[in-house]
Design an enzyme around this catalytic site. Structure first.
Site, PDB file in Angstrom:
ATOM      1  N   LYS A   1       0.839  -1.205   0.000  1.00 32.34           N
ATOM      2  CA  LYS A   1       0.000   0.000   0.000  1.00 32.34           C
ATOM      3  C   LYS A   1       0.883   1.267   0.000  1.00 32.34           C
ATOM      4  CE  LYS A   1      -3.547  -2.448  -0.467  1.00 32.34           C
ATOM      5  NZ  LYS A   1      -4.525  -3.097   0.359  1.00 32.34           N
TER       6      LYS A   1
HETATM    7  C1  LIG Z   1      -5.597  -4.188   0.514  1.00 34.12           C
HETATM    8  C2  LIG Z   1      -7.068  -4.017   0.557  1.00 34.12           C
HETATM    9  C3  LIG Z   1      -7.830  -4.381   1.678  1.00 34.12           C
HETATM   10  C4  LIG Z   1      -7.296  -5.202   2.810  1.00 34.12           C
HETATM   11  O1  LIG Z   1      -6.212  -4.724   3.458  1.00 34.12           O
HETATM   12  P1  LIG Z   1      -5.281  -5.724   4.319  1.00 34.12           P
HETATM   13  O2  LIG Z   1      -4.435  -4.794   5.088  1.00 34.12           O
HETATM   14  O3  LIG Z   1      -4.535  -6.568   3.351  1.00 34.12           O
HETATM   15  O4  LIG Z   1      -6.186  -6.530   5.186  1.00 34.12           O
HETATM   16  C5  LIG Z   1      -9.175  -4.049   1.694  1.00 34.12           C
HETATM   17  N1  LIG Z   1      -9.763  -3.429   0.667  1.00 34.12           N
HETATM   18  C6  LIG Z   1      -9.088  -3.110  -0.450  1.00 34.12           C
HETATM   19  C7  LIG Z   1      -9.810  -2.411  -1.552  1.00 34.12           C
HETATM   20  C8  LIG Z   1      -7.718  -3.399  -0.554  1.00 34.12           C
HETATM   21  O5  LIG Z   1      -7.051  -3.099  -1.669  1.00 34.12           O
END
Ligand SMILES: *Cc1c(COP(=O)(O)O)cnc(C)c1O
Length: 371
Positions: A183
């Protein structure tokens, strides 16, 4: 030849410094002051009153759904074109996910279709800001107001994205973010829920910590969770937050370079930036039209892989997930726009560590692929 990864975290001496300081302090659990510092810093960055850090983007979403008391018999509308965690967060609380198609330009939820999916059981909408582009929030908020619905913004892919000059996550009832390694900023793993609602924030804070009642010990009025972030994660997050503006600028600059180099290739659709949005370009995605381009998405992915370029296919739609089919969900539903994204979408290397030369090389490879 060095491989170009689709995404890698950007960690430096600041992250290392804060991490070691926290480690040396001995306060490594969630009660360390660093966790509160991280939450406060995130509030300042995003412009919200409250922030509750969690173990992941998924638990932040789950927490939001639980804190809003969404459960059995309730319906929650989400885009079919999203990551599975959006849908699972609803199912964890035994509520029912209801799907809408994607917008062909922004790839975010289709607002027109949203209207048709509202029923007396609808309790909330979860708009997902896909790959860094904002959903069109005004009509979503208008609908929510008319029908008395909560809005949980899933901003996992949209740190720093703006809708009409306002940070996403601050527009709905609450917003959630992820700090997974790919992210825009990362804590390794982690997440956060933000809201201006003091009652909602208080309830979320209780629920994320076993449902402990503040001021008393071992007295529980709710089935709580343990979604607590550690201070080690918060330390890395604090350093990342100091660099977040740079990361967003780099992602935008990289996207501009990609777009300028790819814009004349027949059969390749580029990501957009609507006039009401500041796209943070978490991932730079393209669509490959087989007939016009002369090669399909999978062939292009393989071609790039052979040249040391790692790419990733787009999400697979929620209505096509085997597990949900087995549960009897989304029977015979079709969403043509999302299905096209699933079939043709590919995202290109999008790290903040990517160099302009690497982008030029990637674009050259795409151009040459069909000659
Ligand atoms: C990455 C992501 C998540 C989940 O995040 P994690 O930290 O991996 O649990 C939820 N929603 C979207 C749209 C994502 O891209």
């Amino acid at each position: 030849m060095k491989k170009i990864p689709v995404c890698e975290p950007n960690l430096g001496s600041l992250e290392r410094k804060y991490l070691i300081e926290t480690f040396d302090s001995g306060w490594i659990s969630s009660i360390s002051p660093h966790v509160k510092e991280f939450e406060d810093a995130f509030c300042r960055f995003i412009g919200s009153k409250h922030a509750i850090s969690t173990t992941s983007g998924t638990t932040a979403l789950h927490l939001a759904v639980a804190a809003l008391d969404i459960g059995e018999g309730d319906e929650v509308i989400i885009p079919t074109f999203t990551m599975v965690a959006t849908c699972n967060a609803i199912l964890y609380q035994r509520a029912k996910p209801v799907l809408v198609d994607a917008d062909p330009e922004t790839w975010c939820m289709d607002v027109e279709q949203l209207k048709e999916k509202i029923t007396p059981k609808t309790k909330a909408i979860i708009p997902v800001h896909i790959y860094g582009h904002a959903c069109d929030m005004k009509p979503i908020m208008d609908l929510a107001e008319d029908h008395d619905l909560y809005v949980i913004e899933d901003c996992a892919e949209a740190i720093g994205t703006e809708y009409k000059r306002q940070q996403v996550g601050t527009i709905g009832t609450c917003g959630t973010f992820s700090f997974y390694a790919n992210k825009t900023i990362t804590c390794g793993e982690g997440g956060i829920m933000i809201t201006d609602g003091t009652y909602l924030a208080g309830k979320a804070r209780i629920l994320m910590n076993h449902g402990f009642t503040p001021g008393t010990h071992f007295l529980h009025h709710y089935i709580g969770f343990n979604f607590r972030m550690t201070a080690l994660q918060a330390a890395i997050g604090l350093a990342q937050l100091e660099r977040v503006y740079d990361f967003i600028e780099i992602k935008r600059r990289n996207a501009a370079l990609y777009s300028s180099l790819l814009k004349d290739i027949h059969g390749i659709t580029l990501p957009v930036e609507k006039e009401w949005c500041k796209n943070s370009y978490w991932m730079y995605g393209i669509l490959v039209n087989e007939e016009e381009f002369g090669m399909n998405r999978d062939e292009l992915q393989k071609y790039l892989e052979e040249r040391g370029i790692e790419t990733r296919i787009f999400f697979r739609c929620m209505h096509n997930q085997p597990i949900y089919k087995r549960m009897g969900l989304f029977k015979d539903e079709t969403y043509p726009v999302a299905e096209r994204l699933e079939r043709d979408g590919l995202y290109l290397p999008s790290s903040t560590k990517l160099t302009p030369d690497e982008i030029k090389y990637i674009c050259e490879c795409i151009k040459e692929a069909v000659f």
